[in-house]
Scaffold this motif. Structure first.
Motif, PDB file in Angstrom:
ATOM      1  N   GLU A   1      13.884  12.841  52.416  1.00 35.43           N
ATOM      2  CA  GLU A   1      13.417  13.725  51.339  1.00 35.43           C
ATOM      3  C   GLU A   1      14.302  13.590  50.097  1.00 35.43           C
ATOM      4  O   GLU A   1      13.815  13.565  48.961  1.00 35.43           O
TER       5      GLU A   1
ATOM      6  N   LYS B   1      13.531  10.318  48.269  1.00 37.10           N
ATOM      7  CA  LYS B   1      12.229  10.398  47.595  1.00 37.10           C
ATOM      8  C   LYS B   1      12.284  11.387  46.421  1.00 37.10           C
ATOM      9  O   LYS B   1      11.675  11.160  45.380  1.00 37.10           O
ATOM     10  N   ASN B   2      13.013  12.486  46.600  1.00 37.91           N
ATOM     11  CA  ASN B   2      13.143  13.457  45.515  1.00 37.91           C
ATOM     12  C   ASN B   2      13.884  12.852  44.316  1.00 37.91           C
ATOM     13  O   ASN B   2      13.600  13.186  43.162  1.00 37.91           O
TER      14      ASN B   2
ATOM     15  N   THR C   1      11.339  11.181  42.344  1.00 36.05           N
ATOM     16  CA  THR C   1      10.532  12.180  41.632  1.00 36.05           C
ATOM     17  C   THR C   1      11.273  12.673  40.392  1.00 36.05           C
ATOM     18  O   THR C   1      10.680  12.821  39.313  1.00 36.05           O
TER      19      THR C   1
ATOM     20  N   LYS D   1      11.299   9.982  37.636  1.00 37.13           N
ATOM     21  CA  LYS D   1       9.998   9.872  36.946  1.00 37.13           C
ATOM     22  C   LYS D   1       9.774  11.076  36.023  1.00 37.13           C
ATOM     23  O   LYS D   1       9.224  10.963  34.937  1.00 37.13           O
ATOM     24  N   LYS D   2      10.252  12.229  36.500  1.00 34.26           N
ATOM     25  CA  LYS D   2      10.154  13.440  35.673  1.00 34.26           C
ATOM     26  C   LYS D   2      11.001  13.268  34.407  1.00 34.26           C
ATOM     27  O   LYS D   2      10.621  13.730  33.322  1.00 34.26           O
TER      28      LYS D   2
ATOM     29  N   GLU E   1       9.001  11.534  31.987  1.00 35.09           N
ATOM     30  CA  GLU E   1       7.886  12.385  31.549  1.00 35.09           C
ATOM     31  C   GLU E   1       8.312  13.385  30.477  1.00 35.09           C
ATOM     32  O   GLU E   1       7.590  13.639  29.521  1.00 35.09           O
TER      33      GLU E   1
ATOM     34  N   GLN F   1       8.104   2.012  38.394  1.00 31.36           N
ATOM     35  CA  GLN F   1       7.202   3.157  38.223  1.00 31.36           C
ATOM     36  C   GLN F   1       7.404   3.869  36.904  1.00 31.36           C
ATOM     37  O   GLN F   1       6.935   4.989  36.709  1.00 31.36           O
TER      38      GLN F   1
ATOM     39  N   ILE G   1      14.091  20.976  45.057  1.00 34.15           N
ATOM     40  CA  ILE G   1      13.434  20.093  44.094  1.00 34.15           C
ATOM     41  C   ILE G   1      12.566  20.881  43.107  1.00 34.15           C
ATOM     42  O   ILE G   1      12.504  20.555  41.916  1.00 34.15           O
ATOM     43  N   LYS G   2      11.936  21.955  43.582  1.00 33.58           N
ATOM     44  CA  LYS G   2      11.067  22.748  42.704  1.00 33.58           C
ATOM     45  C   LYS G   2      11.873  23.292  41.518  1.00 33.58           C
ATOM     46  O   LYS G   2      11.450  23.206  40.354  1.00 33.58           O
TER      47      LYS G   2
ATOM     48  N   LEU H   1      12.953  20.519  39.048  1.00 30.19           N
ATOM     49  CA  LEU H   1      11.874  20.104  38.148  1.00 30.19           C
ATOM     50  C   LEU H   1      11.620  21.158  37.073  1.00 30.19           C
ATOM     51  O   LEU H   1      11.328  20.822  35.923  1.00 30.19           O
TER      52      LEU H   1
END
Lengths: 381, 201
Positions: A28, A31-32, A35, A38-39, A42, A73, A316-317, A320
């Motif tokens: 996790e 993978k986080n 994330t 990529k954020k 963004e 990515q 992670i929430k 972000l």
């Protein structure tokens, strides 16, 4: 083209969440990390940098694997490290791995070299930790030659000699990755950065600013000494950390349990004392912007600002959400830093700019050569 | 003006450790007219010392005390003796000083204890610590156990205090070791030179 780059740097720790009583698996966490990177793109950040560690509770032991995966990515994000262990990695493998990443990422990468701070890493990789500074110098001098010279004959103290060796692949467009040197205590590292005209990075997270000012000023002076430019033209990067909510008190209440149990400063000073004494901001976006802008007052105008956001067991929430809030104030940060920036302070380094600079220098050299030839041509006519 | 800083690691208030520190300070002042003395009480800095141990940097009040200690011409270090040695608070304060902070600095060592059986702790615990720090420790250490504060007709404690303080004052009038901590970066060390001369192995 941005005059100053903003981004994230991650340690890659797996720390229990003290509020929700959960812990991410290594899978996790890895993978986080993707994330989060990529954020970062963004919300308009320029850089994502990962640490390198070879012991639990840290996951990022293979930075170029992770960074290449992120590069595939993303479109604009510059991939970097925080830091790459110049002491215990083989410089030949570093030259190869990071040149490969440079090709895969079409130049959207650089790297930050550091000594690391885990003593047993040295014996695990067959080195003597008491030689950390000597290893840093010798390994970097070799890395430099492997990128700058096609065929290398080399002999040193710490590695088997090389005869007629060519590191492959060769750097993209013949311009090696830009190198930052990260250090918060070691003047030799600042000297190394200054000698080569490389960047210098102070993590600027755990201590009062005074601890970093001395070495940054030393680096700037030595950068001038070695003829790369004025002190204010040296390439400086800084870390920073924050936890923000629209309402300052909400940020303090929500972050306090994470702060109080954090691996580095937990169970020590109060959140209030630590935010007063170090670059950490816990408060409103406006407070965060003000504290960050003040960095340039202390350290001079600089090129790269990285923030540590995914730490202390934050889920992670929340990470972000923090990045969304960072994205909202990012235009203000850019505009305010640009407004105060003197014209002679160089922009943050990018591969495209470095290729253009190399090409301009080559053309200038050709022109100088032909002007020298002119009198010869006249006499021959 | 010679600056002496007394470090008192006494934990109670009032404390005999602080009393001993004050007596030593008083004696040093009497024996040398031109001396300023300041007492740093570690009890008041206990939280900051723990914080600095955990974070690696000193909060402002502790940094102020450290700056005074490092800038002092001489030190009077006074600690209680617990369990055969100095307490953790005293050692933690020493631990948060930079490694070379006390190099060449004249230091008077003194201690208090609940029993005279601790009296050699100055020599078997404090002296090795300050030898490691490369401080210049005066020959007389002053240990005070409870009965030293009584009136048994002699003034042995007072005499030891005056002798030790006299030794410190005398050292401070001399040239000391001529050594002091330096913040300067040695640009001509072998390591530094190896950076700008990469071809030299």
């Amino acid at each position: 083209m941005t005059s100053m780059q903003f981004g994230l740097f991650t340690v890659g720790d797996v720390t229990p969440d003290p509020v929700n009583k959960t812990i991410q698996t290594e899978h996790e966490r890895i993978k986080n990390t993707i994330t989060i990177a990529k954020k970062a793109e963004e919300i308009g950040l320029d850089v994502f940098a990962t640490g390198e560690h070879h012991n639990p509770p840290f996951v990022p032991s293979s930075p170029t694997t992770t960074l290449a995966y992120i590069a595939a990515q993303t479109e604009k994000l510059i991939l970097s490290t925080s830091t790459t262990l110049i002491t215990t990695n083989d410089p030949v493998k570093l030259a190869e791995d990071y040149a490969t990443l440079q090709h895969l990422a079409d130049g959207r990468m650089d790297l930050m070299l550091g000594r690391g701070n885990t003593a047993p890493v040295y014996p695990w990789f067959g080195y003597d930790g008491s030689k950390a500074v000597e290893l840093t110098i010798e390994h970097y001098q070799l890395l430099r030659r492997l990128w700058d010279e096609e065929v290398v004959d080399w002999e040193g103290q710490f590695r088997t000699p090389l005869q007629g060796f060519t590191a492959t692949p060769r750097p993209l467009d013949g311009v090696p990755p830009f190198v930052w040197h990260g250090s918060i205590r070691t003047p030799e590292v600042a000297e190394l950065a200054a000698f080569y005209g490389d960047g210098y990075f102070a993590n600027n997270i755990f201590w009062p600013k005074e601890h970093y000012i001395r070495l940054i000023n030393f680096y700037r002076q030595r950068y001038q000494h070695y003829g790369h430019g004025e002190p204010e033209q040296a390439i400086v990067g800084l870390g920073g950390q924050f936890f923000i909510r629209k309402n300052s008190q909400d940020a303090i209440n929500e972050f306090r349990p994470y702060f109080d149990n954090a691996p580095v400063y937990g169970h020590g000073p109060s959140l209030e004392d630590f935010t007063a004494q170090t670059p950490l901001t816990v408060g409103s976006p406006q407070e965060f912007v003000e504290k960050t802008l003040a960095f340039a007052d202390y350290f001079g105008d600089y090129q790269r600002q990285l923030f540590l956001v995914d730490h202390a067991g934050l889920p992670i929430k929340i990470v972000l959400e923090q990045l969304d809030l960072l994205g909202e104030v990012l235009p203000t940060l850019r505009a305010e830093f640009d407004a105060r920036r003197p014209a002679n302070v160089p922009d943050a380094p990018t591969h495209a700019a470095r290729v253009a600079a190399r090409n301009a220098a080559t053309e200038a050299a050709v022109e100088t050569d032909s002007s020298l030839l002119e009198p010869v041509e006249r006499t021959s006519v | 003006m010679t600056r002496i800083v007394a470090i008192s690691a006494g934990l109670s208030d009032p404390s005999t450790t602080r009393m001993l520190a004050d007596r030593l300070v008083e004696s040093a002042q009497q024996q040398s007219g031109d001396v300023s003395v300041e007492v740093v009480s570690l009890r008041e800095l206990a939280h900051e010392i723990t914080d600095a141990t955990l974070t690696g940097f000193a909060p402002p009040r502790l940094q102020d005390a450290i700056d005074k200690v490092v800038a002092a011409d001489g030190l009077i270090a006074v600690t209680p003796i617990f369990k055969a040695s100095y307490p953790g608070l005293f050692k933690s304060f020493i631990d948060v000083l930079e490694a070379d902070s006390l190099i060449g600095k004249p230091v008077l060592l003194a201690a208090t204890g609940g029993t005279a059986r601790h009296s050699l702790a100055i020599d078997h615990a404090l002296r090795p610590l300050f030898a490691y720090l490369q401080a210049l420790v005066v020959p007389t250490g002053v240990f005070a156990s409870p009965h030293d504060w009584g009136t048994d007709g002699t003034n042995a404690l007072g005499q030891r205090i005056d002798r030790a303080a006299g030794e410190l004052v005398s050292l401070l009038k001399g040239a000391g070791t001529g050594r002091a901590p330096s913040d300067d970066i040695d640009l001509f060390s072998d390591t530094f030179l190896s950076i700008s001369r990469p071809s030299v192995p």
